[in-house]
Design an enzyme around this catalytic site. Structure first.
Site, short mmCIF file in Angstrom:
data_model
loop_
_atom_site.label_atom_id
_atom_site.label_comp_id
_atom_site.label_asym_id
_atom_site.label_seq_id
_atom_site.Cartn_x
_atom_site.Cartn_y
_atom_site.Cartn_z
N ARG A 89 49.21 35.05 43.85
CA ARG A 89 48.04 35.83 44.27
C ARG A 89 48.41 37.23 44.75
NH1 ARG A 89 44.80 32.90 48.74
NH2 ARG A 89 45.04 31.24 47.20
N SER A 110 52.21 24.27 40.55
CA SER A 110 51.23 25.33 40.28
C SER A 110 51.43 26.54 41.18
CB SER A 110 49.81 24.78 40.48
OG SER A 110 48.85 25.80 40.37
N ALA A 111 51.10 27.71 40.64
CA ALA A 111 51.12 28.94 41.44
C ALA A 111 49.88 29.07 42.29
CB ALA A 111 51.25 30.15 40.51
N SER A 112 48.93 28.14 42.12
CA SER A 112 47.66 28.21 42.85
C SER A 112 47.72 27.44 44.16
CB SER A 112 46.54 27.64 41.98
OG SER A 112 45.34 27.54 42.72
N GLU A 145 54.48 23.85 30.51
CA GLU A 145 53.98 25.16 30.93
C GLU A 145 53.30 25.89 29.78
OE1 GLU A 145 53.65 27.38 33.23
OE2 GLU A 145 54.62 26.54 35.01
N ASP A 146 52.38 26.80 30.12
CA ASP A 146 51.76 27.64 29.09
C ASP A 146 52.10 29.11 29.27
OD1 ASP A 146 48.60 28.92 30.06
OD2 ASP A 146 50.06 28.01 31.41
N ASP A 165 52.32 22.22 34.82
CA ASP A 165 51.60 23.38 35.33
C ASP A 165 50.12 23.00 35.37
OD1 ASP A 165 51.01 26.06 36.08
OD2 ASP A 165 50.59 26.54 34.00
N LEU A 166 49.32 23.76 36.08
CA LEU A 166 47.89 23.47 36.18
C LEU A 166 47.06 24.31 35.21
CD1 LEU A 166 45.51 22.03 37.55
CD2 LEU A 166 45.57 23.82 39.32
N ASP A 167 46.98 25.60 35.49
CA ASP A 167 46.14 26.48 34.67
C ASP A 167 46.72 26.63 33.27
OD1 ASP A 167 44.40 26.89 36.74
OD2 ASP A 167 45.37 28.72 37.44
N LYS A 205 48.52 35.87 34.41
CA LYS A 205 48.68 34.44 34.20
C LYS A 205 50.04 33.98 34.70
CE LYS A 205 45.50 33.64 30.36
NZ LYS A 205 45.35 33.14 28.98
N GLY A 206 50.03 32.92 35.49
CA GLY A 206 51.26 32.36 36.02
C GLY A 206 51.86 33.16 37.16
N LYS A 256 57.10 31.39 40.40
CA LYS A 256 57.63 31.49 39.05
C LYS A 256 57.79 32.97 38.68
CE LYS A 256 54.79 27.44 38.08
NZ LYS A 256 53.64 26.90 37.32
N THR A 287 41.45 27.51 34.01
CA THR A 287 40.66 28.24 35.01
C THR A 287 40.92 29.74 34.91
OG1 THR A 287 42.35 27.96 36.71
CG2 THR A 287 40.63 26.29 36.60
N ASN A 324 45.10 26.45 45.40
CA ASN A 324 43.92 25.59 45.29
C ASN A 324 44.16 24.40 44.37
OD1 ASN A 324 41.89 27.35 46.77
ND2 ASN A 324 42.61 28.78 45.21
#
Length: 229
Positions: A50, A117-119, A172-173, A10-12, A46-47, A148, A18, A121
């Site tokens: 958008r 990632s869910a982003s 994942e977080d 995962d990213l964030d 979170k997760g 997710k 971020t 970006n």
């Protein structure tokens, strides 16, 4: 010795944090709509993708219940513009502790590295962190039809690598992210509290505890046997 063939991060909250930037961007948008949100509410985002995050914010104000899809998409784009502006403030110093070393070790072992990632970006963030060359494949929200906790983000990466899901480790977080990893039939590594991530098959409190050998040992002793049944 059985080794995984892919790690999917995962990213964030795992590579970098971020969350504060997302919060500032959402708060700026919410303020413009006359809606008040705080950091406690932000935990619910979170997760989450958008548009779903936007729906959660709009639900706080009944007057926003009849917005058109076009208007909602415009608001989501506005939030993203705020977020991209804020991304200009991040650098290599914002990589979470232990991540650079873990990525290096994984790659030295010849294991594929993916990002899920869910982003939308995600690529831009990795470029700002100067980590883009550490990833073999990136899955972002634009490449999946279901976010997710649906497993598509992770199965997309595994399918690209051509490896069985049981041969993948997902890190994942967020609770929804761990659920996605588990639903994909992969071995889940959670970064966070036991209360929030009790369903992770292996868990650490923070990224400083993400040790390659410990993860592999847990994968071999639990993940392979359990997933293969």
């Amino acid at each position: 010795m059985i080794m995984p063939k892919a790690f999917i991060f995962d990213l964030d909250g795992v590579i970098t944090d971020t969350a504060e930037l997302h919060y500032q961007a959402w708060k700026r948008l919410a303020d413009s709509l006359g809606i008040t949100i705080d950091r406690e509410f932000n935990e619910e985002l979170k997760g989450v993708g958008r548009m779903e995050s936007l729906e959660k914010i709009l639900a706080l104000d009944p007057k926003q219940s009849d917005l058109s899809l076009e208007r909602k998409e415009a608001l989501a784009t506005e939030k993203n513009d705020h977020y991209v502006d804020l991304l200009g403030t991040i650098s290599e110093d914002d990589i979470l502790p232990g991540i650079t070393g873990l990525l290096k070790t994984i790659r030295q072992q010849g294991i594929k590295v993916g990002l899920g990632s869910a982003s939308k970006n995600a690529t831009h963030v990795l470029q700002e962190l100067k980590l883009i060359d550490q990833f073999d494949y990136i899955v972002d929200a634009a490449q999946v039809s279901k976010g997710k906790p649906d497993p598509e983000t992770f199965t997309n990466a595994a399918d690209y690598f051509g490896v069985d899901y049981v041969e993948c480790i997902g890190i994942e977080d967020a609770p929804s992210g761990v659920t996605a990893v588990n639903s994909a039939g992969m071995f889940s590594v959670g970064v966070g509290t036991a209360e929030a991530l009790s369903h992770a098959e292996y868990r650490v409190d923070d990224t400083t505890e993400l040790d390659f050998e410990a993860i592999i040992q847990a994968y071999q002793s639990f993940g392979v046997s359990a997933k293969a049944e």
